[in-house]
Design a protein around this motif. Structure first.
Motif, PDB file in Angstrom:
ATOM      1  N   ILE A  69       0.870   2.229 -15.148  1.00 26.91           N
ATOM      2  CA  ILE A  69       1.548   3.397 -14.400  1.00 26.91           C
ATOM      3  C   ILE A  69       1.090   3.503 -12.983  1.00 26.91           C
ATOM      4  O   ILE A  69       1.633   3.507 -12.053  1.00 26.91           O
ATOM      5  CB  ILE A  69       1.436   4.487 -15.187  1.00 26.91           C
ATOM      6  CG1 ILE A  69       2.415   4.553 -16.368  1.00 26.91           C
ATOM      7  CG2 ILE A  69       1.984   5.788 -14.106  1.00 26.91           C
ATOM      8  CD1 ILE A  69       3.773   4.630 -16.222  1.00 26.91           C
ATOM      9  N   SER A  70      -0.199   3.644 -12.926  1.00 27.16           N
ATOM     10  CA  SER A  70      -0.874   3.662 -11.569  1.00 27.16           C
ATOM     11  C   SER A  70      -0.714   2.405 -10.602  1.00 27.16           C
ATOM     12  O   SER A  70      -0.510   2.872  -9.597  1.00 27.16           O
ATOM     13  CB  SER A  70      -2.577   3.509 -11.942  1.00 27.16           C
ATOM     14  OG  SER A  70      -2.882   4.503 -12.754  1.00 27.16           O
ATOM     15  N   THR A  71      -0.745   1.280 -11.197  1.00 22.29           N
ATOM     16  CA  THR A  71      -0.428   0.136 -10.506  1.00 22.29           C
ATOM     17  C   THR A  71       1.167   0.336  -9.968  1.00 22.29           C
ATOM     18  O   THR A  71       1.344   0.241  -8.817  1.00 22.29           O
ATOM     19  CB  THR A  71      -0.567  -1.127 -11.143  1.00 22.29           C
ATOM     20  OG1 THR A  71      -1.788  -1.102 -11.936  1.00 22.29           O
ATOM     21  CG2 THR A  71      -0.383  -2.319 -10.354  1.00 22.29           C
ATOM     22  N   ARG A  72       2.092   0.750 -10.738  1.00 23.63           N
ATOM     23  CA  ARG A  72       3.349   0.902 -10.031  1.00 23.63           C
ATOM     24  C   ARG A  72       3.447   1.941  -8.997  1.00 23.63           C
ATOM     25  O   ARG A  72       4.073   1.780  -8.219  1.00 23.63           O
ATOM     26  CB  ARG A  72       4.377   1.144 -11.243  1.00 23.63           C
ATOM     27  CG  ARG A  72       4.728  -0.153 -11.934  1.00 23.63           C
ATOM     28  CD  ARG A  72       5.415   0.231 -13.088  1.00 23.63           C
ATOM     29  NE  ARG A  72       6.880   0.605 -12.770  1.00 23.63           N
ATOM     30  CZ  ARG A  72       7.780   1.111 -13.937  1.00 23.63           C
ATOM     31  NH1 ARG A  72       7.391   1.143 -15.128  1.00 23.63           N
ATOM     32  NH2 ARG A  72       9.104   1.495 -13.611  1.00 23.63           N
ATOM     33  N   CYS A  73       2.748   3.091  -9.417  1.00 25.08           N
ATOM     34  CA  CYS A  73       2.629   4.112  -8.250  1.00 25.08           C
ATOM     35  C   CYS A  73       2.237   3.576  -6.976  1.00 25.08           C
ATOM     36  O   CYS A  73       2.714   3.655  -5.976  1.00 25.08           O
ATOM     37  CB  CYS A  73       1.837   5.140  -8.701  1.00 25.08           C
ATOM     38  SG  CYS A  73       2.793   6.310 -10.106  1.00 25.08           S
ATOM     39  N   PHE A  74       1.011   2.888  -7.107  1.00 25.12           N
ATOM     40  CA  PHE A  74       0.298   2.536  -5.875  1.00 25.12           C
ATOM     41  C   PHE A  74       1.270   1.409  -5.037  1.00 25.12           C
ATOM     42  O   PHE A  74       1.361   1.556  -4.015  1.00 25.12           O
ATOM     43  CB  PHE A  74      -0.984   1.794  -6.188  1.00 25.12           C
ATOM     44  CG  PHE A  74      -2.456   2.596  -6.318  1.00 25.12           C
ATOM     45  CD1 PHE A  74      -2.752   2.834  -4.937  1.00 25.12           C
ATOM     46  CD2 PHE A  74      -2.851   2.699  -7.491  1.00 25.12           C
ATOM     47  CE1 PHE A  74      -4.024   3.926  -5.127  1.00 25.12           C
ATOM     48  CE2 PHE A  74      -4.071   3.560  -7.631  1.00 25.12           C
ATOM     49  CZ  PHE A  74      -4.551   3.995  -6.368  1.00 25.12           C
ATOM     50  N   ASN A  75       2.047   0.618  -5.832  1.00 26.16           N
ATOM     51  CA  ASN A  75       2.593  -0.457  -5.173  1.00 26.16           C
ATOM     52  C   ASN A  75       3.851   0.116  -4.471  1.00 26.16           C
ATOM     53  O   ASN A  75       4.023  -0.184  -3.388  1.00 26.16           O
ATOM     54  CB  ASN A  75       2.853  -1.748  -6.078  1.00 26.16           C
ATOM     55  CG  ASN A  75       1.773  -2.333  -6.416  1.00 26.16           C
ATOM     56  OD1 ASN A  75       0.801  -2.177  -5.823  1.00 26.16           O
ATOM     57  ND2 ASN A  75       1.997  -3.116  -7.548  1.00 26.16           N
TER      58      ASN A  75
END
Ligand code: ADP
Ligand code: ASP
Ligand code: MG
Length: 458
Positions: free
Chosen positions: A326-332
């Motif tokens: 989830i964090s990776t998707r948010c960051f991206n």
């Protein structure tokens, strides 16, 4: 070669300019001197522009006072034989400034590009004054520091700029050192319109010059004895840090240590050029060395910094259990629009997590996340639980911060023992920073408590 940057606090008065002169004349090697506008002038230029746009005719005496301040400084610091020449160079800029204000007043509007033209006059004039004070070569930054658009912002076109700096400074016919340039100001690579590198951007101009010229050192001259363990205006007990790594300085600056403008570190770090932060008013003080040398101190915490005007967005959903994905998707999703998350934290509420972001970016960030997680939102696998503003993200920074005894829980306990509520916290903000989010109103108390525990109780 050495690059020196003098901030507004160093070029604000005749007395501090006398120190600048002594420092540059005592160097004994080729130098490029990058200067900011006279102290406080940029704020004043902006405030006066807003006055003019709002129909407040006080912009006229304000403009005259700013002009007089420059004349007085020329009179005080430029040797008599060059004074006339200096005046012939700054008068056209002052006339341009007055015409810009009249135009803004007439159309009752302040377009971004007009504001950029207005604020540029500060560094255009201060750089001429400092060059003539020193009898040095003046280089016009507008033709050399070029920007391009990135998500609506002006950012340095670094390759083009490096080439232009090298071309302008190559030791060819007639070029004599020291060379003086205005910091902060630039022009668009396509339209040629005046732009700038953002508030505090003179540090960045100096870093671009240092990197392009493979300078031996970048010296940032300001009004404090070096990089301190915390913002001295918030925690007066803050002490000078004698040395720190590039990564530590990058974290501290990104999280709000105003002493250096954040993008400054990268170009010099990349070229392994050390930075020294020094005090123009106390040039004998050793200052702070920022370099790739790892600290010989066994310290775990190097400094504290704080980012104000933050918002905390909490998301909840079945998906939130896979926090890394989830964090990776948010960051991206946010990075694609040029936005940065300042911290991502698991929240106390089950199945949820929170991230901190500049409050100004928050409405757009929430919209982007709703787009990114559209299918999950439709299936109610994800929802925005809460958005809280008026917060501060505090960073506790050090190369060895992961070894801090008690870790993030200890920091949280310190704040809670002082009756403060920690809204979110994370030990994964970066390799070298732990971060906590508190109410903006609690910023001073939180920094004071952490500083006392981490730096004053040894
Ligand atoms: P300049 O005009 O030299 O660019 P700035 O006002 O941009 O000066 O930056 C210097 C100021 O940054 C200092 O006067 C100090 O109050 C503030 N500051 C904030 N955090 C720190 C810190 N960690 N260390 C030193 N100074 C800091
Ligand atoms: N004069 C500009 C400002 O006040 C740039 C700088 O001082 O670095 O933001
Ligand atoms: Mg500054």
């Amino acid at each position: 070669m050495i690059v020196l940057k003098f901030g507004g606090t160093s070029v604000g008065t005749a007395d501090s300019l006398a120190n600048v002169k002594k420092i540059v004349q005592g160097l004994g090697q080729d130098a490029v001197v990058v200067v900011s506008a006279l102290g406080g002038l940029t704020d004043r230029l902006i405030a006066t522009a807003r006055m003019a746009a709002a129909g407040d005719l006080n912009y006229i005496p304000e403009c005259e006072l700013m002009a007089q301040r420059h004349y007085d400084i020329v009179q005080a610091v430029v040797p008599e034989e060059r004074r006339e020449y200096t005046l012939t160079r700054i008068q056209p800029v002052l006339r341009e400034l007055r015409r810009l204000y009249d135009g803004v007043n007439l159309i009752a509007d302040l377009p971004e590009k007009t504001l950029a033209q207005i604020v540029s006059t500060g560094e255009r004039m201060s750089s001429v004054i400092v060059a003539d004070m020193l009898g040095a070569t003046h280089l016009d930054s507008l033709g050399i520091i070029r920007t391009e658009k990135w998500f609506g912002k002006d950012i340095a076109a670094t390759d083009l700029t490096s080439g232009l700096i090298r071309e302008a400074l190559q030791p060819a016919d007639g070029l004599t050192f020291p060379v003086v340039m205005g910091g902060f100001i630039s022009s668009d690579r396509q339209t040629g319109e005046i732009t700038n590198l953002g508030r505090g951007g003179s540090d960045y101009t100096a870093a671009l010059v240092a990197a392009a010229m493979d300078a031996d050192v970048l010296q940032i001259w300001t009004d404090v004895d070096g990089f301190l363990t915390c913002d001295p205006r918030i925690v007066p007990q803050a002490r000078v840090i004698d040395s720190m790594s590039f990564v530590e300085s990058m974290d501290l600056c990104t999280f709000g240590a105003k002493v250096v403008y954040p993008p400054t570190i990268y170009p010099v770090f990349h070229k392994n050029i050390p930075i020294r932060i020094l005090n123009t008013h106390r040039p004998e003080a050793p200052g702070t060395l920022i370099s790739d040398a790892h600290s010989s101190h066994p310290r775990t915490v190097t400094g504290l910094s704080a980012l104000k005007d933050e918002a905390l967005v909490t998301l909840r959903g079945t998906l939130a259990t896979d926090s890394t994905a989830i964090s990776t998707r948010c960051f991206n999703a946010l990075a694609r629009k040029g936005m940065t998350l300042h911290m991502v934290a698991r929240s106390e509420a089950a199945g949820s997590f929170a991230f901190a972001i500049a409050a100004a970016d928050m409405p757009c960030a929430v919209k982007l996340l709703k787009e990114e997680f559209a299918p999950e939102f439709v299936d109610a696998e994800m929802e925005v639980l809460e958005v809280v503003t008026d917060l501060t993200t505090i960073a506790v920074v050090g190369d060895n911060v992961k070894n801090l005894s008690g870790g993030i829980s200890r920091l949280k306990d310190i704040l809670e023992m002082h009756g403060l509520t920690v809204r979110a916290y994370s030990d994964r903000t970066s390799e070298t920073a732990l971060s906590l989010v508190v109410a903006a109103l609690d910023t001073t108390r939180a920094l004071t408590a952490l500083h006392r525990e981490l730096f004053e109780s040894l």
